[in-house]
Design a protein around this motif. Structure first.
Motif, short mmCIF file in Angstrom:
data_model
loop_
_atom_site.label_atom_id
_atom_site.label_comp_id
_atom_site.label_asym_id
_atom_site.label_seq_id
_atom_site.Cartn_x
_atom_site.Cartn_y
_atom_site.Cartn_z
N ASP A 1 -0.64 2.26 0.37
CA ASP A 1 -1.39 3.48 0.63
C ASP A 1 -0.90 4.18 1.89
OD1 ASP A 1 -2.99 3.20 -1.60
OD2 ASP A 1 -4.54 2.04 -0.53
N ALA A 53 4.72 6.44 -3.13
CA ALA A 53 3.39 5.93 -3.50
C ALA A 53 3.48 4.95 -4.65
CB ALA A 53 2.48 7.10 -3.87
N PRO A 107 1.77 0.71 -7.95
CA PRO A 107 1.33 1.18 -6.63
C PRO A 107 2.01 0.36 -5.54
CG PRO A 107 -0.36 -0.15 -7.68
CD PRO A 107 0.70 0.06 -8.71
#
Length: 220
Positions: free
Chosen positions: A63, A51, A60
């Motif tokens: 997703d 992630a 990040p």
């Protein structure tokens, strides 16, 4: 037993080998949704299953990172089944088949033990797949029985050589293909070889069912 019949059915083996195509789809989907630049040449596969990434591990990534882990596990398990089937059908010798089976376990493990869980073990699992897989597909392709077509075995040999070159390049730290490119050469070559070897018998006549005792004898 259904599992025994499936292991001895060449067409089931062929369809199982096509499960590995999910790996390519998962890799493309996750890399395409990467937040930032992701390149197949320079970036390794491991971060696709996490992630967060980056130097500090707080950037990040995607997703959809779980898709990559599912792809790794399903592909690894498919290779485990294919290897066991090759052994049961006497298409591959015991040694190469066991090596390929172990390689599949390593790939599946890399989807469970991600880099965020344990970076060292994740890399170890992937390297185990590249090492055992590249060698095993070469031995299987060059030593297969006449049940496999010469053309498909030729494709598998070429794919195995590409995989081995990628593995040696990756482990040697050479930059000619990029670290990500070399790693992908090693992995893709194994998957292409597996598909080439197994789909050649998709139209084969299903073998007669055998009982569990016969399967045990085959595995000895």
């Amino acid at each position: 037993m259904r599992i025994v019949r499936a292991l001895h059915n060449a067409r089931v083996t062929g369809w199982a080998s096509l499960v590995t195509l999910g790996y390519f789809a998962a890799e493309w989907v996750v890399s395409a949704t990467w937040r930032g630049h992701y390149g197949y040449r320079e970036d390794l596969i491991g971060p696709l299953g996490t992630a967060f990434c980056g130097p500090a591990g707080n950037w990040p990534c995607s997703d959809l990172y779980r898709v990559m882990n599912v792809g790794l596990v399903s592909t690894g398990l498919a290779i485990v089944f294919v290897a066991a089937s090759m052994l049961a059908q006497r298409v591959a010798e015991r040694g190469p088949a066991i090596l390929l089976l172990s390689a599949g376990i390593g790939l599946a493990a890399s989807g469970v033990i991600t880099q965020q869980v344990d970076y060292s073990w994740n890399l170890t699992a992937i390297v185990a797949f590249m090492t055992l897989g590249s060698v095993s597909v070469l031995f299987i392709a060059m030593g297969s029985t006449s049940a496999l077509s010469a053309e498909r075995r030729g494709v598998a040999v070429v794919a195995g050589v590409v995989s081995l070159v990628g593995y040696l390049t990756f482990m040697g730290g050479h930059t000619i293909f990029g670290s990500g490119g070399a790693q992908r050469m090693a992995i893709y070559g194994i998957l292409v070889a597996v598909i080439a070897l197994c789909t050649s018998r998709l139209r084969a006549t299903p073998a007669a069912s055998v009982d569990a005792r016969q399967l045990v004898e085959d595995l000895r």
